[in-house]
Motif scaffolding. Structure first.
Motif, mmCIF file in Angstrom:
data_model
loop_
_atom_site.group_PDB
_atom_site.id
_atom_site.type_symbol
_atom_site.label_atom_id
_atom_site.label_comp_id
_atom_site.label_asym_id
_atom_site.label_seq_id
_atom_site.Cartn_x
_atom_site.Cartn_y
_atom_site.Cartn_z
ATOM 1 N N LEU A 1 0.924 -1.145 0.250
ATOM 2 C CA LEU A 1 -0.075 0.057 -0.066
ATOM 3 C C LEU A 1 0.777 1.251 -0.052
ATOM 4 C CD1 LEU A 1 -2.960 -0.732 2.279
ATOM 5 C CD2 LEU A 1 -3.273 -0.167 0.017
ATOM 6 N N ASN A 2 2.083 1.144 0.670
ATOM 7 C CA ASN A 2 2.959 2.317 0.843
ATOM 8 C C ASN A 2 3.238 2.768 -0.527
ATOM 9 O OD1 ASN A 2 3.113 2.758 3.443
ATOM 10 N ND2 ASN A 2 4.440 1.144 3.868
ATOM 11 N N LYS A 3 3.335 1.810 -1.542
ATOM 12 C CA LYS A 3 3.850 2.408 -2.816
ATOM 13 C C LYS A 3 2.651 2.345 -3.909
ATOM 14 C CE LYS A 3 8.253 -0.721 -2.707
ATOM 15 N NZ LYS A 3 8.969 -1.914 -2.933
ATOM 16 N N THR A 4 1.758 1.674 -3.715
ATOM 17 C CA THR A 4 0.452 1.410 -4.577
ATOM 18 C C THR A 4 -0.192 2.814 -4.583
ATOM 19 O OG1 THR A 4 0.375 -0.685 -4.825
ATOM 20 C CG2 THR A 4 -1.624 0.324 -5.459
ATOM 21 N N LEU A 5 -0.708 3.247 -3.416
ATOM 22 C CA LEU A 5 -1.622 4.428 -3.262
ATOM 23 C C LEU A 5 -0.911 5.826 -3.832
ATOM 24 C CD1 LEU A 5 -3.794 3.899 -0.246
ATOM 25 C CD2 LEU A 5 -4.441 3.827 -2.407
ATOM 26 N N PRO A 6 0.171 5.930 -3.532
ATOM 27 C CA PRO A 6 0.719 7.295 -3.976
ATOM 28 C C PRO A 6 1.323 7.098 -5.562
ATOM 29 C CG PRO A 6 2.185 6.541 -1.933
ATOM 30 C CD PRO A 6 1.220 5.548 -2.139
#
Length: 261
Positions: free
Chosen positions: A173-178
């Protein structure tokens, strides 16, 4: 000799009892009484029917939620008119990320002046000709959202995500949402299930790789802050106003985020 009871006298005396005399052959009920009884009977029948309908509807809804859970992609289909009212011109160029991307894209394309694309992060289940055509044209594609998207920054006015982030661990999520916010020019909309509401069936584990991890709104807000993602207060207010006018109650959490610039 035993005496036979005088039944004729008893029957005659019965006429003195109000309830029995009301049904005496010689007595005629008042027309107003008849009308009143009909009205009362109709009212009681209406109330009983409504209560039964509510009970059955609640039971069916509870059964449906227990058996299949709530699909946020299906909820997105319901929410689209509200989103279009809240976002206006920003709904002219949309990217949908999530299961049933073909269905969502097809719905968006029906609105005149709207361009839409889709990313299916899992297996593509649709096999109809419309979906095949969208895939063939490159409008819908299958892509692992754990990796960078094949789009330039600000490629779309809005990016809408449903039934996708619930299956990602915080690590991804730390990479996907941004990354999703990067390709959005005006905003990112995330639909997520409520805690305790939805779980992946055993058959879906092979598709999603893991059961859904449903987080509370407070968890998401903290995560957005940690990821430098800011909630869009203006969009939230407009969405709530549009939802109120249509008496719309979302079955999933809907978050409105600002893009990354």
């Amino acid at each position: 000799m035993s005496r036979r009871p005088n039944t004729s006298r008893r029957l005659a005396d019965a006429g003195s009892i109000p309830f029995i005399s009301a049904f005496h052959p010689k007595s005629r009920p008042s027309p107003l009484l008849s009308i009143g009884l009909v009205v009362v009977a109709w009212y009681l029948f209406s109330v009983a029917s409504e209560v039964l309908s509510l009970c059955i509807g609640g039971a069916v809804d509870a059964f449906s939620r227990h058996e299949g859970g709530v699909s946020c992609t299906s909820e997105l289909q319901r929410a689209l008119p509200i989103l279009q009212k809240a976002y206006g011109d920003s709904m002219q160029k949309v990217l949908h990320v999530g299961p049933d991307a073909c269905s969502v894209v097809s719905t968006l394309l029906k609105k005149e002046g709207t361009e839409a694309w889709g990313v299916e992060p899992y297996e593509l289940d649709e096999t109809d000709e419309t979906c095949k055509s969208l895939v063939y044209k490159g409008i819908v594609r299958v892509a692992d959202i754990k990796f960078p998207l094949p789009y330039r920054s600000n490629s779309f006015s809005l990016v809408i995500v449903s039934d996708a982030v619930d299956y990602l661990s915080p690590k991804y999520l730390n990479k996907t949402l941004p990354e999703l916010a990067r390709v959005a020019a005006d905003g990112l909309i995330v639909l997520s299930g409520y805690p305790g509401q939805q779980r992946a069936k055993v058959a879906e584990l092979s598709k999603f790789g893991r059961p859904a991890k449903l987080r509370s709104s407070s968890w998401w807000v903290r995560f957005f802050t940690q990821s430098s993602l800011e909630e869009n207060e203006v969009a939230i207010k407009k969405f709530e106003q549009a939802a109120s006018k249509r008496s719309y109650q979302p079955a999933c959490q809907i978050f409105h985020l600002k893009p990354l610039h």
